[in-house]
Design an enzyme around this catalytic site. Sequence first.
Site, PDB file in Angstrom:
ATOM      1  N   GLU A  24       0.806  -1.227   0.000  1.00  0.00           N
ATOM      2  CA  GLU A  24       0.000   0.000   0.000  1.00  0.00           C
ATOM      3  C   GLU A  24       0.841   1.280   0.000  1.00  0.00           C
ATOM      4  O   GLU A  24       0.771   2.086   0.932  1.00  0.00           O
ATOM      5  CB  GLU A  24      -0.965   0.003   1.190  1.00  0.00           C
ATOM      6  CG  GLU A  24      -1.877  -1.203   1.211  1.00  0.00           C
ATOM      7  CD  GLU A  24      -2.919  -1.138   2.337  1.00  0.00           C
ATOM      8  OE1 GLU A  24      -2.913  -0.166   3.114  1.00  0.00           O
ATOM      9  OE2 GLU A  24      -3.740  -2.059   2.430  1.00  0.00           O
ATOM     10  N   GLU A  67      -5.951  -8.082   0.844  1.00  0.00           N
ATOM     11  CA  GLU A  67      -6.491  -7.763   2.167  1.00  0.00           C
ATOM     12  C   GLU A  67      -7.937  -7.401   1.971  1.00  0.00           C
ATOM     13  O   GLU A  67      -8.272  -6.634   1.057  1.00  0.00           O
ATOM     14  CB  GLU A  67      -5.793  -6.550   2.820  1.00  0.00           C
ATOM     15  CG  GLU A  67      -4.452  -6.860   3.431  1.00  0.00           C
ATOM     16  CD  GLU A  67      -3.818  -5.633   4.110  1.00  0.00           C
ATOM     17  OE1 GLU A  67      -4.563  -4.734   4.567  1.00  0.00           O
ATOM     18  OE2 GLU A  67      -2.576  -5.590   4.168  1.00  0.00           O
TER      19      GLU A  67
END
Length: 578
Positions: free
Chosen positions: A267, A478
């Site tokens: 991320e 995720e």
Amino acid sequence: MTSTILLTFLLIGARIVVCQNATVLSATASTTSSGSTSFVTNIELSVEDLWDLYVGPVSTFSINTTVEPTPIPSSSLVPPPTLYYPPFPTGQQAPFQPKNETWKFPADFWYGVAGAAYQIEGAAKDEGRGPSIWDVLSHRATNYVVTNDTGDVADNNYYQYKEDIARIAALGIKAYSFTISWSRILPFGSGPVNEQALRHYDDLIDTCLEYNVIPQVTLYHWDLPLFLQNSYGGWLSSKIVPDFTEYARIVFTRWASKVHYWFTVNEPIVFCGFYPLPENYFKKVAIPEKQQPYVCGHNVLLSHAAAYHVGKSINRNLSISLKHNGGYKIPLTNSPADAEAVQRAWDFQESWFADPVFINGDYPSRLKSYVSTFLPAFSDEEKARINGTSDIFAHDAYTSDFIMAPDTGIEACTSNASHPLFPQCYNTTKTYANNYWAIGPAGDPGTPWLYKATDWVPAFLHYMQNTWKPRGGIAITEFGFSEPYEGLKTELVAILIDPVRSAYYREYLEAILIAVSQGVKVVGTLAWSIYDNFEWGQGYSVKFGIQVGFLGVLFFIFFLKPFHTPLSMVFADEELVR
Ligand SMILES: *[C@@H]1O[C@H](CO)[C@@H](O)[C@H](O)[C@H]1NC(C)=O
Ligand SMILES: *[C@@H]1O[C@H](CO)[C@@H](O)[C@H](O)[C@H]1NC(C)=O
Ligand SMILES: *[C@@H]1O[C@H](CO)[C@@H](O)[C@H](O)[C@H]1NC(C)=O
Ligand SMILES: *[C@@H]1O[C@H](CO)[C@@H](O)[C@H](O)[C@H]1NC(C)=O
Ligand SMILES: *[C@@H]1O[C@H](CO)[C@@H](O)[C@H](O)[C@H]1NC(C)=O
Ligand SMILES: *[C@@H]1O[C@H](CO)[C@@H](O)[C@H](O)[C@H]1NC(C)=O
Ligand SMILES: *[C@@H]1O[C@H](CO)[C@@H](O)[C@H](O)[C@H]1NC(C)=O
Ligand SMILES: *[C@@H]1O[C@H](CO)[C@@H](O)[C@H](O)[C@H]1NC(C)=O
């Protein structure tokens, strides 16, 4: 605090020589940014000195050696009463879709759970680990973590991983995605290698293989070695590229024969967004605040690409990818301005990293018109090295947002660097245009960005496949939900039942199944998270775990939610996965 600041100054301009287990700074006279001149010679810093100077004492836990798993209590394997679920699938937005008995996940589909080093390992100073920026952020930066919690002990995974993996296997979960602590392997971020840390991850990986759990490894999940931040500004300097590449080389070399799925960085939109770091705790940098995330992103892309090629040179068969994040972007209204806002949102979120990696080695046009004023353009050689450096589209995709133009319109923002939404110049909301109903049920108030919006998952998966055409398919690396107010509950019986999270996981997986039946190639999913853990700025106050963690001095037992664990529940009820 004085010593922290003083040393930060002294590091400026210092020449760093790394020895066996200490780093020697030798510098002649150097002029600091404040204009004063300091003289520094032969300061030798050990790992212990880094802790003492920048972090201070850390908490420890009574289990401080690697332990064998304890048996899972049979009392935690009692099936619960059935929860109510609406027909397949729910949602007012997606047209009603009856379940089709022929739909199946692919035979090699992997479903797993994820965790990240600083959030679960604990053992902060043990076995040679050097501090990361998060040790400073949690210990020193005032109110950076709202609860003042730290990752010092966390879930004590560093010593109890055998039990954690045994439980993953007992739940029938196929994959475990964990991250490596860079400052365990290289306490200074570069230089001397800590063999003890390598042996720790050797055994963690071997334990996964022993239990038939697929290990998946992420190299970087936000825990930048502190020394690199203080030496040259971390991701804000191109010096990080060779350092990250060397770290990747060490790790790939060690485990390429045992680990197939690799993720380079987690991320980058989020961790590049940590810049500017809070003042006074780290080396100061001269780059203007709004530009810092994009300078970080530039160095991330170069580092990722270099690491990808190193991994592929060791074994071409490895699956190596960058972990993206974001949500589906729904125009709030049908106006052209909102359509343009949606395009800006894609460009400044997913496409920032995904276009270079999947499409052409370069930034998307809207982003480029901003960064071109301060970033060097990627050279043709760099573009060629960046293009194609992800084998799957790894997406951490929790939720969705409505997107709209700023109140002032887009043009008034793009032409005004002081506009609060500059440079992105789009706005978001969780509320429908009727300004009354939310997009779906809210998660915990500590995670205001997270609402259940699973109705849009099929559209999102089609968008990913059509836009970035990943050759190895898509993995949702995720997804998860912070059960509202779970952190306020004290009774285990109350905590065990997660109605909103259960609906989230079930309907998300149903949505993936619909997309798969429509021809989208989805290869796996990873639920966040293996158990309740240190959720960065929220500390331990928000709960994402599919196991309960009672954190603190009194209890250190994880209670499985095996049948209320939404994953196993979906799989048991629907037999979606073989
Ligand atoms: C490294 O540290 C150990 C323990 O403090 C010490 O015995 C050893 O001499 C050091 N090695 C070097 C090369 O400085
Ligand atoms: C490990 O924990 C025990 C208590 O369980 C404590 O007595 C011991 O000092 C600790 N060892 C280290 C190296 O911290
Ligand atoms: C179920 O899906 C299969 C394959 O996609 C399709 O051929 C069939 O018509 C579907 N059945 C129904 C009842 O929709
Ligand atoms: C965290 O620590 C700061 C500074 O010591 C203090 O002002 C604040 O009240 C603390 N917050 C909590 C939730 O304890
Ligand atoms: C790569 O995969 C192919 C096909 O699965 C296999 O034949 C080959 O041995 C693998 N090579 C390495 C280096 O693992
Ligand atoms: C980028 O790589 C893709 C294949 O991965 C290729 O189709 C495309 O032409 C490349 N683009 C450029 C600009 O090199
Ligand atoms: C962004 O949207 C919110 C409503 O969600 C609104 O209150 C705010 O004024 C908007 N900001 C700008 C700069 O348009
Ligand atoms: C730019 O934005 C700032 C902050 O919203 C505002 O105060 C200022 O008036 C704007 N400037 C122009 C020229 O619109």
